[in-house]
Design an enzyme around this catalytic site. Structure first.
Site, PDB file in Angstrom:
ATOM      1  N   LYS A   1      15.663  56.546  60.557  1.00  0.00           N
ATOM      2  CA  LYS A   1      14.737  57.140  59.586  1.00  0.00           C
ATOM      3  C   LYS A   1      15.545  57.891  58.542  1.00  0.00           C
ATOM      4  O   LYS A   1      16.114  58.939  58.806  1.00  0.00           O
ATOM      5  CB  LYS A   1      13.754  58.114  60.244  1.00  0.00           C
ATOM      6  CG  LYS A   1      12.614  58.442  59.255  1.00  0.00           C
ATOM      7  CD  LYS A   1      11.885  59.715  59.546  1.00  0.00           C
ATOM      8  CE  LYS A   1      12.364  60.928  58.802  1.00  0.00           C
ATOM      9  NZ  LYS A   1      12.388  60.846  57.339  1.00  0.00           N
TER      10      LYS A   1
ATOM     11  N   GLY B   1      15.961  70.767  63.801  1.00  0.00           N
ATOM     12  CA  GLY B   1      16.746  70.562  65.027  1.00  0.00           C
ATOM     13  C   GLY B   1      16.068  71.204  66.233  1.00  0.00           C
ATOM     14  O   GLY B   1      15.987  70.609  67.312  1.00  0.00           O
TER      15      GLY B   1
ATOM     16  N   GLU C   1      23.438  67.687  64.398  1.00  0.00           N
ATOM     17  CA  GLU C   1      24.407  68.180  63.401  1.00  0.00           C
ATOM     18  C   GLU C   1      23.595  69.040  62.439  1.00  0.00           C
ATOM     19  O   GLU C   1      22.834  68.503  61.628  1.00  0.00           O
ATOM     20  CB  GLU C   1      25.041  67.007  62.648  1.00  0.00           C
ATOM     21  CG  GLU C   1      25.976  66.156  63.472  1.00  0.00           C
ATOM     22  CD  GLU C   1      27.288  66.846  63.770  1.00  0.00           C
ATOM     23  OE1 GLU C   1      27.658  67.788  63.042  1.00  0.00           O
ATOM     24  OE2 GLU C   1      27.939  66.447  64.739  1.00  0.00           O
TER      25      GLU C   1
ATOM     26  N   CYS D   1      26.502  70.761  54.420  1.00  0.00           N
ATOM     27  CA  CYS D   1      26.491  71.542  55.659  1.00  0.00           C
ATOM     28  C   CYS D   1      27.745  72.392  55.783  1.00  0.00           C
ATOM     29  O   CYS D   1      27.705  73.519  56.243  1.00  0.00           O
ATOM     30  CB  CYS D   1      26.382  70.606  56.850  1.00  0.00           C
ATOM     31  SG  CYS D   1      27.666  69.340  56.889  1.00  0.00           S
TER      32      CYS D   1
ATOM     33  N   GLY E   1      20.454  67.474  60.097  1.00  0.00           N
ATOM     34  CA  GLY E   1      19.517  68.130  59.191  1.00  0.00           C
ATOM     35  C   GLY E   1      19.482  69.624  59.450  1.00  0.00           C
ATOM     36  O   GLY E   1      20.443  70.209  59.961  1.00  0.00           O
ATOM     37  N   SER E   2      18.347  70.219  59.115  1.00  0.00           N
ATOM     38  CA  SER E   2      18.260  71.681  59.164  1.00  0.00           C
ATOM     39  C   SER E   2      18.097  72.188  60.600  1.00  0.00           C
ATOM     40  O   SER E   2      17.636  71.467  61.485  1.00  0.00           O
ATOM     41  CB  SER E   2      17.065  72.132  58.326  1.00  0.00           C
ATOM     42  OG  SER E   2      15.884  71.583  58.873  1.00  0.00           O
TER      43      SER E   2
ATOM     44  N   GLU F   1      21.846  80.111  55.563  1.00  0.00           N
ATOM     45  CA  GLU F   1      22.289  78.898  54.861  1.00  0.00           C
ATOM     46  C   GLU F   1      21.379  78.738  53.639  1.00  0.00           C
ATOM     47  O   GLU F   1      20.237  78.290  53.744  1.00  0.00           O
ATOM     48  CB  GLU F   1      22.172  77.669  55.765  1.00  0.00           C
ATOM     49  CG  GLU F   1      22.749  76.445  55.088  1.00  0.00           C
ATOM     50  CD  GLU F   1      22.535  75.140  55.847  1.00  0.00           C
ATOM     51  OE1 GLU F   1      21.419  74.880  56.308  1.00  0.00           O
ATOM     52  OE2 GLU F   1      23.512  74.369  55.946  1.00  0.00           O
TER      53      GLU F   1
HETATM   54  P1  NAD Z   1      15.736  68.466  57.015  1.00  0.00           P
HETATM   55  O1  NAD Z   1      15.901  69.062  58.356  1.00  0.00           O
HETATM   56  O2  NAD Z   1      14.667  68.988  56.133  1.00  0.00           O
HETATM   57  O3  NAD Z   1      15.433  66.888  57.146  1.00  0.00           O
HETATM   58  C1  NAD Z   1      16.313  66.040  57.851  1.00  0.00           C
HETATM   59  C2  NAD Z   1      15.552  64.819  58.334  1.00  0.00           C
HETATM   60  O4  NAD Z   1      14.595  65.224  59.309  1.00  0.00           O
HETATM   61  C3  NAD Z   1      14.761  64.103  57.230  1.00  0.00           C
HETATM   62  O5  NAD Z   1      14.848  62.713  57.444  1.00  0.00           O
HETATM   63  C4  NAD Z   1      13.347  64.609  57.459  1.00  0.00           C
HETATM   64  O6  NAD Z   1      12.346  63.726  56.985  1.00  0.00           O
HETATM   65  C5  NAD Z   1      13.323  64.685  58.977  1.00  0.00           C
HETATM   66  N1  NAD Z   1      12.283  65.548  59.554  1.00  0.00           N
HETATM   67  C6  NAD Z   1      11.701  66.643  59.002  1.00  0.00           C
HETATM   68  N2  NAD Z   1      10.797  67.165  59.884  1.00  0.00           N
HETATM   69  C7  NAD Z   1      10.846  66.392  61.001  1.00  0.00           C
HETATM   70  C8  NAD Z   1      10.179  66.430  62.257  1.00  0.00           C
HETATM   71  N3  NAD Z   1       9.287  67.367  62.547  1.00  0.00           N
HETATM   72  N4  NAD Z   1      10.484  65.496  63.174  1.00  0.00           N
HETATM   73  C9  NAD Z   1      11.406  64.541  62.914  1.00  0.00           C
HETATM   74  N5  NAD Z   1      12.064  64.451  61.742  1.00  0.00           N
HETATM   75  C10 NAD Z   1      11.799  65.362  60.798  1.00  0.00           C
HETATM   76  O7  NAD Z   1      17.168  68.547  56.309  1.00  0.00           O
HETATM   77  P2  NAD Z   1      17.621  68.067  54.855  1.00  0.00           P
HETATM   78  O8  NAD Z   1      17.056  68.973  53.819  1.00  0.00           O
HETATM   79  O9  NAD Z   1      17.412  66.606  54.687  1.00  0.00           O
HETATM   80  O10 NAD Z   1      19.198  68.305  54.964  1.00  0.00           O
HETATM   81  C11 NAD Z   1      19.769  69.554  54.817  1.00  0.00           C
HETATM   82  C12 NAD Z   1      20.184  70.145  56.143  1.00  0.00           C
HETATM   83  O11 NAD Z   1      21.005  69.232  56.828  1.00  0.00           O
HETATM   84  C13 NAD Z   1      21.016  71.406  55.970  1.00  0.00           C
HETATM   85  O12 NAD Z   1      20.633  72.371  56.908  1.00  0.00           O
HETATM   86  C14 NAD Z   1      22.435  70.914  56.233  1.00  0.00           C
HETATM   87  O13 NAD Z   1      23.324  71.910  56.650  1.00  0.00           O
HETATM   88  C15 NAD Z   1      22.197  69.899  57.289  1.00  0.00           C
HETATM   89  N6  NAD Z   1      23.303  68.945  57.368  1.00  0.00           N
HETATM   90  C16 NAD Z   1      24.159  69.028  58.423  1.00  0.00           C
HETATM   91  C17 NAD Z   1      25.270  68.173  58.501  1.00  0.00           C
HETATM   92  C18 NAD Z   1      26.231  68.230  59.656  1.00  0.00           C
HETATM   93  O14 NAD Z   1      26.984  67.277  59.842  1.00  0.00           O
HETATM   94  N7  NAD Z   1      26.270  69.294  60.446  1.00  0.00           N
HETATM   95  C19 NAD Z   1      25.489  67.248  57.478  1.00  0.00           C
HETATM   96  C20 NAD Z   1      24.593  67.202  56.410  1.00  0.00           C
HETATM   97  C21 NAD Z   1      23.506  68.059  56.364  1.00  0.00           C
END
Ligand code: NAD
Length: 497
Positions: free
Chosen positions: A190, A248, A265, A301, A243-244, A397
């Site tokens: 996804k 997570g 991550e 990130c 993601g966030s 963050e």
């Molecule tokens: P986000 O958490 O908003 O979204 C990430 C993904 O999760 C998207 O595909 C989103 O549609 C999906 N999502 C949202 N709600 C969900 C749910 N309830 N159930 C399942 N999936 C869901 O993050 P973002 O804005 O896309 O990315 C930014 C974040 O990602 C920042 O916190 C950044 O630090 C982190 N990030 C971490 C790394 C790493 O390797 N540690 C790398 C890149 C980004």
């Protein structure tokens, strides 16, 4: 800015065939309109996968895992497929970079930087292809007596849900899909709703490389309903999420029902520690500020958004960081002189401006501090000095081009300040004292520590301590995280009884 990306959309073309289930592209009942963050224009539409679409995708992956050839394939089949794919990615690098610019507005000038490039994604596939014929186990003697051997095997883990963020789609897709496929798993991907077209094209290319139907499926759409339906599905064995932190946490909760394996991550508030004996204070400042501004405008990130700087080199550091901040150019991602992206959506823009406005009451604004006038979600590179390490500027963050600079007096204080955070993704140390560099690197609670520089590479474990995540991507441990370890007890008798 009066800019339209329509000519680029017409030239590049958007992959809009639908969601991919069992090798067939399907349409869905509803669609998502992608609004470009630099121009505010509607770029195109892609399908939103409903709960029942996600169910079909997971069932296809389940059948491909339980009955298909991929998990049972000879090593050479998987190795050759992943190598063919890496070559296709390289061949299509320009097109993919252009699609990324249409998705998340990461400028072409930045799309070529190694860590987030198509080339790095291709290298990740080749790296993991290299583990396929080395996925051996152990042979162990009896412990307590008896006449048997114990053999251990690494077996593919099952159906993987790979959920991606928007900010580095090439690398982050590769860091999940490559080890999962290499290990023999089947996958439902996804992408983020803010970087979908790039991932759809990468998936099309994977099928050109000859992956059997059903092994990789893709569902597009936002977190609700698409992501939720995926992470709560009982037939998913593992969720691999980047993601966030907030999402997570939700994934950990949602996985509890069927005890899914989870790797996360998440975000960071990574510190740079700058000592007066740094090889070049100006370079340390510009490198740090570069991670907070160039390319992703701090939406990375591992951006080093918290600079801990010794008082003896504090002013020199601030001056050099401000010089870089003043030189950053923004705008059309296809303009080769543009260096930085806008914030991904208006909600994130408001959030970052909120942090900046509140920060002005508690710390010294050195440069920046406003939205850039005109269309697009652009924010000026911003530096706050004399930040209290407990303030939200130094703890949250922010995910925008905002550097918080905190002074320190000695090494112990620097380590204490660096570790005083709920995150632990990365850290940088600038010093010419080898002993100090090693001492501090070992004392920091962070997944990756760079000494006088920082790099993400396919063979290196990458991930977070504390609330920055669970598990590692990159290298052998990432491959093994898509396997289950099985022990077989083998009697040493002439005949099996
Ligand atoms: P986000 O958490 O908003 O979204 C990430 C993904 O999760 C998207 O595909 C989103 O549609 C999906 N999502 C949202 N709600 C969900 C749910 N309830 N159930 C399942 N999936 C869901 O993050 P973002 O804005 O896309 O990315 C930014 C974040 O990602 C920042 O916190 C950044 O630090 C982190 N990030 C971490 C790394 C790493 O390797 N540690 C790398 C890149 C980004």
């Amino acid at each position: 800015m009066t800019l339209s990306l329509a000519p680029h959309v017409a030239r590049v073309g958007l992959p809009g065939q639908g969601i991919l289930i069992d090798g067939r592209w399907r349409t869905t009942e509803s669609a998502w309109t992608h609004i470009h963050p630099a121009t505010g224009e509607a770029i195109g539409e892609f399908p939103v996968a409903s709960e029942s679409d996600v169910d079909s995708a997971v069932r296809a992956a389940r059948t491909a895992f339980d009955e298909g050839t991929w998990p049972r394939a000879r090593a050479t089949t998987r190795i050759k497929t992943l190598h063919r794919y890496a070559a296709l990615l390289r061949e299509h690098a320009d097109e993919l970079r252009a699609l990324q610019a249409l998705d998340n507005s990461v400028p072409l000038s930045f799309g070529g930087i190694y860590a987030t490039s198509v080339e790095a994604a291709a290298d990740v596939f080749e790296h993991h292809a290299g583990w396929i014929d080395k996925a051996g186990g152990e042979t162990l003697p009896p412990y307590q007596g008896g006449d048997h051997l114990a053999l251990t095997f690494r077996e593919p883990l099952g159906v993987v849900a790979a959920i991606l963020p928007w900010n580095a789609p090439f690398l982050l897709y590769a860091q999940k899909v490559a080890p999962a496929l290499a290990a023999g798993c089947t996958v439902v991907v996804k992408p983020s709703e803010y970087a979908t077209f790039t991932v759809l094209r990468m998936v099309e290319l994977l099928h050109e490389a000859g992956l059997p139907d059903g092994v990789l499926n893709v569902v597009t759409g936002p977190g609700d309903p698409t992501g939720e339906a995926l992470v709560t599905h009982p037939m998913v064995d593992k969720v691999s999420f980047t993601g966030s932190r907030a999402v997570g946490r939700r994934i950990v909760e949602a996985s509890a029902g069927t005890l899914k394996r989870v790797s996360l991550e998440l975000g960071g508030k990574s510190p740079t520690l700058v000592f007066p004996d740094a090889p070049d204070i100006g370079l340390a400042a510009m490198t740090t500020m570069g991670t907070v501004t160039m390319g992703l405008s701090g939406q990375a990130c591992v951006a080093h958004t918290r600079a801990l700087v010794h008082r003896d080199c504090y002013d020199e550091f601030l001056a050099a960081a401000a010089m870089l901040a003043g030189a950053i150019t923004y705008g059309d991602p296809f303009d080769p002189t543009v260096l930085a992206a806008p914030l991904i959506n208006p909600k994130q823009l408001d959030r970052v401006i909120g942090y900046i406005d509140r920060g002005k009451d508690s710390a010294r604004l050195v440069i920046g501090g406003s939205k850039v006038d005109g269309v697009g979600n652009f924010v000026q590179p911003t530096i706050f000095a004399d930040v209290d390490n407990t303030a939200e500027l130094a703890q949250d963050e922010i995910f925008g081009p905002v550097l918080a600079v905190v002074p320190f007096g000695d090494e112990d204080e620097a380590i204490r300040l660096a570790n005083a955070t709920e995150y632990g993704l990365g850290a940088g140390i600038y010093t010419t004292d080898n002993r100090r560099a090693f001492r501090v690197a070992r004392a920091l609670r962070a997944g990756t520590v760079g000494i006088n520089g920082f790099q993400v590479e396919p063979h290196l474990p990458f991930g977070g301590f504390k609330q920055s995540g669970l598990g590692r991507e990159g290298g052998r441990s990432a491959f093994e995280a898509y396997t289950e370890l099985k022990t077989v007890l083998m009697p040493l008798t002439d005949e099996l009884m």
